[in-house]
Scaffold this motif. Sequence first.
Motif, PDB file in Angstrom:
ATOM      1  N   TYR A  29       8.472  96.720 -16.842  1.00  0.00           N
ATOM      2  CA  TYR A  29       8.732  95.589 -15.688  1.00  0.00           C
ATOM      3  C   TYR A  29       8.328  94.435 -16.137  1.00  0.00           C
ATOM      4  N   THR A  30       9.126  93.548 -15.922  1.00  0.00           N
ATOM      5  CA  THR A  30       8.689  92.017 -16.121  1.00  0.00           C
ATOM      6  C   THR A  30       7.426  91.586 -15.304  1.00  0.00           C
ATOM      7  N   ILE A  31       7.480  92.010 -13.800  1.00  0.00           N
ATOM      8  CA  ILE A  31       6.399  91.960 -12.938  1.00  0.00           C
ATOM      9  C   ILE A  31       6.031  93.415 -12.477  1.00  0.00           C
ATOM     10  N   SER A  32       4.733  93.955 -12.859  1.00  0.00           N
ATOM     11  CA  SER A  32       4.340  95.263 -13.073  1.00  0.00           C
ATOM     12  C   SER A  32       3.365  95.385 -11.823  1.00  0.00           C
ATOM     13  N   LEU A  33       3.560  96.098 -10.676  1.00  0.00           N
ATOM     14  CA  LEU A  33       2.937  96.466  -9.612  1.00  0.00           C
ATOM     15  C   LEU A  33       2.747  97.835  -9.452  1.00  0.00           C
ATOM     16  N   ARG A  34       1.569  98.288  -9.267  1.00  0.00           N
ATOM     17  CA  ARG A  34       1.057  99.987  -9.188  1.00  0.00           C
ATOM     18  C   ARG A  34       1.354 100.258  -7.821  1.00  0.00           C
ATOM     19  N   PRO A  35       1.861 101.707  -7.754  1.00  0.00           N
ATOM     20  CA  PRO A  35       2.213 102.045  -6.438  1.00  0.00           C
ATOM     21  C   PRO A  35       1.400 102.076  -5.323  1.00  0.00           C
ATOM     22  N   ASP A  36       0.028 102.076  -5.571  1.00  0.00           N
ATOM     23  CA  ASP A  36      -1.018 102.081  -4.368  1.00  0.00           C
ATOM     24  C   ASP A  36      -1.437 100.679  -4.442  1.00  0.00           C
ATOM     25  N   LEU A  37      -0.760  99.524  -4.938  1.00  0.00           N
ATOM     26  CA  LEU A  37      -1.071  98.263  -4.695  1.00  0.00           C
ATOM     27  C   LEU A  37      -1.690  97.689  -3.256  1.00  0.00           C
ATOM     28  N   ALA A  38      -2.803  97.140  -3.515  1.00  0.00           N
ATOM     29  CA  ALA A  38      -3.592  96.589  -2.540  1.00  0.00           C
ATOM     30  C   ALA A  38      -3.573  94.980  -2.534  1.00  0.00           C
ATOM     31  N   ALA A  39      -2.648  94.262  -1.799  1.00  0.00           N
ATOM     32  CA  ALA A  39      -2.176  92.865  -1.850  1.00  0.00           C
ATOM     33  C   ALA A  39      -1.971  92.210  -0.817  1.00  0.00           C
ATOM     34  N   VAL A  40      -2.386  90.889  -0.713  1.00  0.00           N
ATOM     35  CA  VAL A  40      -2.415  90.060   0.472  1.00  0.00           C
ATOM     36  C   VAL A  40      -1.792  88.924   0.268  1.00  0.00           C
ATOM     37  N   ASN A  41      -0.670  88.400   0.533  1.00  0.00           N
ATOM     38  CA  ASN A  41      -0.183  87.202   0.409  1.00  0.00           C
ATOM     39  C   ASN A  41       0.036  86.917  -0.994  1.00  0.00           C
ATOM     40  N   LEU A  42       0.970  87.667  -1.707  1.00  0.00           N
ATOM     41  CA  LEU A  42       1.336  87.451  -3.049  1.00  0.00           C
ATOM     42  C   LEU A  42       2.904  86.982  -2.924  1.00  0.00           C
ATOM     43  N   VAL A  43       3.153  85.547  -3.499  1.00  0.00           N
ATOM     44  CA  VAL A  43       4.462  84.919  -3.222  1.00  0.00           C
ATOM     45  C   VAL A  43       5.081  84.703  -4.750  1.00  0.00           C
ATOM     46  N   PHE A  44       6.168  85.304  -4.845  1.00  0.00           N
ATOM     47  CA  PHE A  44       7.063  85.055  -5.893  1.00  0.00           C
ATOM     48  C   PHE A  44       8.070  83.970  -5.637  1.00  0.00           C
ATOM     49  N   ARG A  45       8.407  82.601  -6.206  1.00  0.00           N
ATOM     50  CA  ARG A  45       9.411  81.999  -5.813  1.00  0.00           C
ATOM     51  C   ARG A  45       9.989  81.022  -6.889  1.00  0.00           C
ATOM     52  N   ARG A  46      11.145  80.761  -7.036  1.00  0.00           N
ATOM     53  CA  ARG A  46      11.712  79.753  -7.848  1.00  0.00           C
ATOM     54  C   ARG A  46      11.425  80.105  -9.437  1.00  0.00           C
TER      55      ARG A  46
END
Length: 253
Positions: free
Chosen positions: A199-216
């Motif tokens: 995956y170009t952007i790899s995120l694990r299934p139990d990801l703990a994330a706050v305010n991750l922004v992908f744009r443009r």
Amino acid sequence: MSTPPTPPTDWPGPTTTGVPSGTVLVPSGPLNLRTDGQDVSGLDIIGSVNVYAKNVVLRSSRITCTGPGFAIRTFDSATGLLIEDVEINGDGETDAAVGHADYTLRRVNIHDVINGLSLGTRTTVVDSWIHDLAQADGAHNDCLQTSGADDIVVRHNRLDAYQATTGSPMNSCLSIQATADQTVRSLLFEDNYCNGGNYTISLRPDLAAVNLVFRRNTFGRDYRYGVIARPNLPGITWGKSNVWFDTGEPVVT
């Protein structure tokens, strides 16, 4: 998978990253930088650079790191490191070009490392090019990796995970491996060109994330499974301004 199209000059590449043309470099061995505000420039460094001081500047230099570990590493006392107009060559053996926290990269050319950058707290990467990752047994080759960090900015970079000579997509352009005790907070990922990865952007299934922004961001198609794994996880904002390179159409997740 097809050969990726050559990105236009809107993104960093061989003529806009690394040591400026015409720079005369002085040979150097490994460095341990311990003086606050130290300005290091114009060196051809064989070995690694360890930074222990505040507000160190490393610019217009080439680093060839011929062993494992990091080509450049910040230690706990180091804050405000600036790496500018530098080439980092991992010689096929270096685990990562830079780690871990409190640094800024500008116009840096990174290649032949197993992984590109370890993004710790207060890290910024702009106008840089990460490419030709070095395959190694058991490695999950990523241009960028992070977990347990705050305040990350990744802006206007060219992230080439896809290895054209072998046809391997590698693992990812960005891998976020954050769990409940290693939350990633406030990551801005914008205006980048990205190609390759399982995956170009790899995120694990139990990801703990706050305010991750992908744009443009603009994406090539030389991935194995998709552009982003699990885009609907809590804490992820995926904008419609993320588009395909070949068509300009939004990447629908």
